[in-house]
Design an enzyme around this catalytic site. Sequence first.
Site, PDB file in Angstrom:
ATOM      1  N   GLY A  98       0.799  -1.219   0.000  1.00  0.00           N
ATOM      2  CA  GLY A  98       0.000   0.000   0.000  1.00  0.00           C
ATOM      3  C   GLY A  98       0.831   1.268   0.000  1.00  0.00           C
ATOM      4  N   GLY A 147       2.542   3.691   1.558  1.00  0.00           N
ATOM      5  CA  GLY A 147       3.106   3.893   2.884  1.00  0.00           C
ATOM      6  C   GLY A 147       3.629   5.288   3.123  1.00  0.00           C
ATOM      7  CE  LYS A 165       8.104   7.763  -3.715  1.00  0.00           C
ATOM      8  NZ  LYS A 165       8.733   7.093  -4.875  1.00  0.00           N
ATOM      9  CG  ASP A 212      10.386   8.204   7.940  1.00  0.00           C
ATOM     10  OD1 ASP A 212       9.962   8.004   6.780  1.00  0.00           O
ATOM     11  OD2 ASP A 212      11.546   8.588   8.179  1.00  0.00           O
ATOM     12  CG  ASP A 229       4.996  -3.403  -4.998  1.00  0.00           C
ATOM     13  OD1 ASP A 229       5.583  -4.489  -5.207  1.00  0.00           O
ATOM     14  OD2 ASP A 229       5.573  -2.426  -4.492  1.00  0.00           O
TER      15      ASP A 229
END
Length: 569
Positions: free
Chosen positions: A153, A155, A176, A188, A323
Amino acid sequence: MTNHGFTLFVFISAVASTTCRDEQDFCESKVCNEREFKQNHFYTNEKTYGEIPLTLSHRLLDALPLDELDGPVSRPVRGCVFSESRPTPLKEPLTLAAASQDVLRNILDLNESVIQNEEFVLCVSGGKLFPGSIPLAHRYGGHQFGYWAGQLGDGRAHFLGEYTNRKGERWELQLKGSGKTPYSRSGDGRAVIRSSVREFLCSEAMHFLGVPTSRALSLVVSEEPVWRDLFYNGNVIKERGAVVLRLARSWFRIGSLEILTRTGELDVLRTLLDFIIEEYFKSIAMNDPDKYVVFFSRVVNETAHLIAHWMSVGFAHGVCNTDNFSLLSITIDYGPFGFMESYDPNFVPNTSDDEGRYSIGAQANVGLFNLQKLLEALKPLLTSDQLSQCRQTLREYSQTYQQRFHELFKAKLGFLGNQETDSYVIAFLLKLMEDTGADFTMTFRQLSGVTMSQLQTGSIPPSMWALSDLLSHEYFRDWVQLYLKRLSRMESDSDAARQHRMQGVNPRYVLRNWMAESAIRKAEKNDFSEVALLQKTLTEPFVEQEEAERAGYSSKPPSWAQQLRKSCQ
């Protein structure tokens, strides 16, 4: 210009300002109280610093299931395609280090003067939301280095919404490096200057090379500290946070479907697949009982074409996981990519790829592997006959790829028409380049400038350094004779016409790792001059440019460039 903690390092000539769009659409799309209205319409201490004339929409919210929970806490997610997740603003001061004029004007219908607006910097870095935006994080899984990795996913990315421009094109905007989401796992949620400069520059460079790709609007950097173990060796270093606003027609990828099949969520799988076909594959009739077969065939063919195009410009993606493979067959997720310098089919730009799984020469085979995984994801929705048809399509993948590869490299050599010997002439040259380590980009570019007479006599000018490397090969003269014989068969063609054709498909400039690294080192010291120079150069990669020549962008790469490899961080 510095105000309120913002610095603008980009310059784009301004023209007459555009008229702000009506706020009514946004207000009607979401019932707002006074506080929400002020927040989403860029109020700061009750004072408006300037609205951004860009209103986003969210077709997918009405069509696709949304996570029942919200918030950035990392957790397993089920029964949905997206989770609501708000960006975490970068700590000020912020610097707008770069912006794409082409994206501003031709995709987002924005006046270039918008970059002078402090609210623009906030919106493209996650500090504020564009009108209509409901930030989401996409749930997907994927096969990484050949193994199922489970839930992955977005992140460190946030999908902001969709913009339909005056040409009727729909573009999806995504940040992003904008903070944690439910898919961050132990990360993080941040990106750093190093990776963000590379993503911004390469997204735009690939577009101007003619390769299907996501785009990048802006690059914002901050002083926020971000800690990275760059080479996974325990040596953690402090870097600075940055955010790129990137765009694509769609961010759905093979892993978007894989995760749903793997978890047995077949109703959600069908819903998502139908949405993708209806919204992005308009030529496929939704009442066609074989629509999934047609969809799969389209993705197989376009993926083969995309990878052939990568090969034609010497591009290695670096992380060809499922992905990272777009269902719309565009290049996405620029990480440890690299443009090959010395021709080497085993070229690997990613320091994490110890086995060379994603070497440049393996990309076509990896594409096939990824498409096999896509078929596995579709299998529960297919009849046995439809599954057989899809398997036949997969068997034709190699031929589709080879045909497109052949067409592209014929054009690189200036060939017109078809001759039986064409494949041999192409393969022969690539073998000579491999043996001598000749530079991939400049060998083809310099072939675009050399005359047939110079090739015949072997009088290659010293400035054509890549061709000079080939001269040392004992079989180069044999290849030249084959090449000249092939060119002579093209009636009514001329040297000048051939050179013009070839210079239009063989770039003089690509984003070599050493060039990006040079810009990054300066950017980390708040000098964005080389980012700007590269951005300017790479918008016209087929045209010789004085500044780029002075910077050595078409010269033999420096010796230190050979040691550069990049990680996924």
